[in-house]
Structure formats: C-alpha cells, structure tokens
Scaffold this active site. Structure first.
Site, PDB file in Angstrom:
ATOM      1  N   THR A  77       0.716  -1.054  -0.174  1.00  0.00           N
ATOM      2  CA  THR A  77       0.009  -0.093  -0.123  1.00  0.00           C
ATOM      3  C   THR A  77       0.807   1.154   0.067  1.00  0.00           C
ATOM      4  OG1 THR A  77      -0.195   0.046   2.363  1.00  0.00           O
ATOM      5  CG2 THR A  77      -1.835  -1.131   1.236  1.00  0.00           C
ATOM      6  N   ASP A  78       0.090   2.387  -0.049  1.00  0.00           N
ATOM      7  CA  ASP A  78       0.986   3.584  -0.331  1.00  0.00           C
ATOM      8  C   ASP A  78       0.124   4.559   0.670  1.00  0.00           C
ATOM      9  OD1 ASP A  78      -1.221   4.856  -1.844  1.00  0.00           O
ATOM     10  OD2 ASP A  78      -0.321   4.226  -3.467  1.00  0.00           O
ATOM     11  N   ALA A  79       0.541   5.752   0.574  1.00  0.00           N
ATOM     12  CA  ALA A  79      -0.086   6.991   1.510  1.00  0.00           C
ATOM     13  C   ALA A  79      -1.476   7.140   1.147  1.00  0.00           C
ATOM     14  CB  ALA A  79       0.779   8.192   1.788  1.00  0.00           C
ATOM     15  N   ALA A  80      -2.021   6.776  -0.028  1.00  0.00           N
ATOM     16  CA  ALA A  80      -3.301   7.181  -0.463  1.00  0.00           C
ATOM     17  C   ALA A  80      -4.198   6.008   0.209  1.00  0.00           C
ATOM     18  CB  ALA A  80      -3.438   7.139  -1.950  1.00  0.00           C
ATOM     19  N   GLY A  81      -3.606   4.907   1.022  1.00  0.00           N
ATOM     20  CA  GLY A  81      -4.298   3.965   1.701  1.00  0.00           C
ATOM     21  C   GLY A  81      -4.721   2.920   0.992  1.00  0.00           C
TER      22      GLY A  81
END
Lengths: 139, 139, 139, 139
Positions: free
Chosen positions: D14-18
């Site tokens: 995952t990344d910081a956009a969830g």
C-alpha cells in the site's frame, strides 16, 4: 569526513499509515552507500554483480525517532568504519532539516562471490573506508 | 516543454536476472511525475494524501526496448496531456545516454477522495498540464 | 506457542547479486506479523489505517546467516513478547528446511494515531501477545 | 484452463493514499506467473537466473477498476497464450470476491541469456502454455 546523500521521500516509499514503510529506511541508507561508492569511482554495475568479490550484509539495525512523509527532503549522513581485515560497518543518520529521524547500521563482510568464503578487503575498499571514515588521529 | 528527471538505477531496483525488475520502471516514471509536481509548487505530502482530490491511475502501459543495469544514469522525459475535463495522461520516455530504453504511459482521473466520484481537474492541475504539456499552437 | 508463516521467495525479492535484497527480509517478517494478526481475528485494513491506535516500529535488527534464493520455501517463526504497558517486541526466525537463514526483531510502541502520544496496549493486543507469546509459567 | 493464484494484500503493497500502489499490481501478477511455473515443475531459482534462456517482458499494461486495500484477499487468474515461435503473452484478471479489480497483460520473448538474441520457446514452455492456456478446439 562523512558522506552526505540527499533524497526526497517518494509516494512509493510510503504505506497506508501515511508514512515511510519501516524497511524502506534501510533501502534509502543503501542508496547512500551506493552513491558514496560511485563518488569514489566504483562502477556500480560491476561492484554489485561481481563474482570475484562481494560485500553481503550480515547485520543491520535501525532506530526510528520520527515518521517520514512523502515529499520530505532527507539528508543521510554515512560514516564507514573498518572492523577487521575482512569486514566493515556503516553508520547512517537520517535527518529532516535539523531533526534526526532515524539512525541505522549495516555490517558487511568481504567474500569471494563464488565460494562465498571470507577474504580480505581490497585496496579500493580500503581507500573508500579512509575517504569517508572517521579520522583516527594518533597522538 | 517536457519535464526531464534524472535518476540512477539502484541495487534495490534490480532482480536476480541482473537488470531492473520490470514493474520498477513504472515506479521510476511515477518519481518523475512527483518531481514535476514539486517543481510546479505542489506540496507532495498534501497532494498524495488529500481526501478532497485524488488522481488515481486507471490505465498504464510500458514498452521495454533494452535492459537497465545498476548504476545506469537514466533520463526520464515526461509529457502530460489533458484528455477530458476530469482526466489526463502522461507519456514517459526513459533513455540511457542516446539510447531509448523504455516508453511508458499512465492515465489518471480526478476524483473526490472520499466519495471517489469523478470531478473536474483543479486549476492548479490545469496549470501543471500547460507548463509541461505539448504546446498546441492555433493557426 | 510461536506463530509460523510460510512464504516462497519471489523474483521481486531478489537483487542483481542473485539473492534476496537485505531489507526485504524485514518485509517478509512484517508479512508474518500481519498473518498472525489476521489469524487472531484482526481486520488488517482497519488495523493499519486506524487513527485511534497505531503500533509503529521504533527499533529493528536482523542477523543474516545465509543467502536466500528465488523459489526458496521459507518458514518464518514469530514470537511476540510484551515489554511494558505500551510496548512489545517480536522475534523472528527465518529458516529454509532445517537451516536457519536469518533472525530478526521488531520493537513496537502503542500510540494514538492522531496525537502520536503513547498509550496502553489494547485488550485485543494483550490477547494476541498471549496467544503467540512464550508461556511464562509461574512456580 | 486458467491458473488461479490467491494472495492477501499486505501493508507493504500500500501507499499513503491507503490503497495498493499501482505498480505493485504488476508485481502480484508476476507472483502468479511464478506460482504457475512452480506448479508445472520449473525450478524458479534456475528459471530466473539461467544464462542460457530468459523470458524478458517487452510489453505490459494494466487497467485498474477499483482500489485494493490491506488485508483484501485477491484471486489472480492467469491465462497464457503463444504468440509466435519465440514469444507469448499472459492475461491476468485480479478480483476481490465477485468484483473485478484490475486486468493486466505481460508480453514475453524468449532470448539467449548471454547474447540476448531471440530463440524459439523450449519444449517445457510449450507444455506450460498448453497446460494453462485456452483450449483451442478445431472443428
């Protein structure tokens, strides 16, 4: 004289908690190591695929002090130190502006890439250790 | 005027075949996208975690022409283009010296981060598209 | 009773030296942690994006004993241990067949996701620690 | 008969956009490819580091229909198809429950690992293509 590497935190480095995924801090430290080798004249393609000599990591550790966010501009300071005739370690300090975000360490041994037996550090690595390592002044 | 991003291939990008792992080429393209946004004044931390507006990728493709090796110095040229009022795409050309190594494309839509409904591109993204996009000269 | 997670080494985990990239060993350990949480009934999506409680890693270390290759079938044994009312650590042993390949450790603190202040471990985490931790028998 | 691979989305994906970082969807597809090779009897360590024969990806594309979250249980269906005597492509469908989340494609050529010249697919790859590819019934 420590080597300093600057690096912007990218979206790919982050996770769903909104900050840098913990293991990626080590990847950034390794990037700093690679950059220091390139500055010292090593050919990275040869260095990292050379069957005659390799420097695998046998130990690593990280202490995390504050989270890192996408877009943060990191300064990674790297200081290598020779341990024995066939090993060295590197200390890393990762900071954002004036604030220390993490400290890390990687310990490397020198091996023959094929037999995987330990061997002495090459003269080139000795020079790299001198170039970026702490000055030890005799009195 | 295309945006150009330079990037050294790192050990982490490679795989056991000795070259860059195919999906990592897209990661490098996304880095170029992030760099172009930063140059245009966007705050990356806000941009990539903003619940009011997001620009998810709905399509991507890559053509690979030659392998990339650890230490290679890449030049990634990025050219965005508006598609509709709520979407744009970015063309990337990755080269090593004079040689083209890969071409890639990402297509993005603009959505409300919470409802995930499509919405029109913001004025800021319009300016970014103008800044780095191809000039369309009317005659 | 330790939790055991099995995992095949994938091409993506390797680097141009032909073996698993060092930092990816920690990623595999974190996968084992996630798997143990799922088995204990935690909803991973909520657990890792929850603003009320988070368990960031404040320290990690790894000792590497032998290289890991693409296709290797790993067994990762995980043993958590409560440290204080607001912290715990996890010991990991990664083996291939009968041979130990690496040992790792992650130390976690419990914080409020918004204020990032420390808080006591929840009852659910207490149960998870009991379920997979070492039995401490009183005499 | 398509090959089906199941995979849980992990925090690392995952990344910081969830949600899952877009390029990681291709990594999961490649995992499915590796799993299908292993089931068909290939030794992955040899397959992916073999200097006599390699199958680099020359083209890839993905269409993304819905976001993927940490903990999601994915089903990846893989269908290979021979294109010419020295090339094949693989179609992937990634679904969560009944819902299609993404479709992807990778196109591979067979080369000699050292000279990097194209060569005919081996008999083993021919069998793999038959095992998992679509039945073409003659009338």
């Amino acid at each position: 004289m420590a080597f300093t590497y600057t690096r912007t935190v990218r979206f790919q480095d982050t996770d769903a908690a909104g900050v840098v995924y913990f293991a990626n801090v080590l990847t950034m430290c390794h990037e700093a190591y690679e950059a220091s080798l390139a500055v010292s004249g090593f050919d990275l393609k040869v260095f990292f695929s050379n069957s005659t000599t390799a420097f695998p990591i046998v130990h690593t550790s990280v202490d995390f002090f504050r989270p890192l966010f996408c877009g943060d501009s990191l300064s990674i300071s790297l200081t290598p130190q020779k341990l024995q005739s066939d090993s060295f370690e590197i200390a890393y300090e990762i900071s954002v502006g004036e604030k220390m975000a993490a400290k890390a360490l990687t310990r490397h041994v020198c091996i023959d890439g094929k037999s995987r037996k330990r061997q002495e550090l090459s003269m080139e690595m000795g020079l790299w250790l001198q170039q970026w390592g702490e000055q030890i002044t005799e009195t």
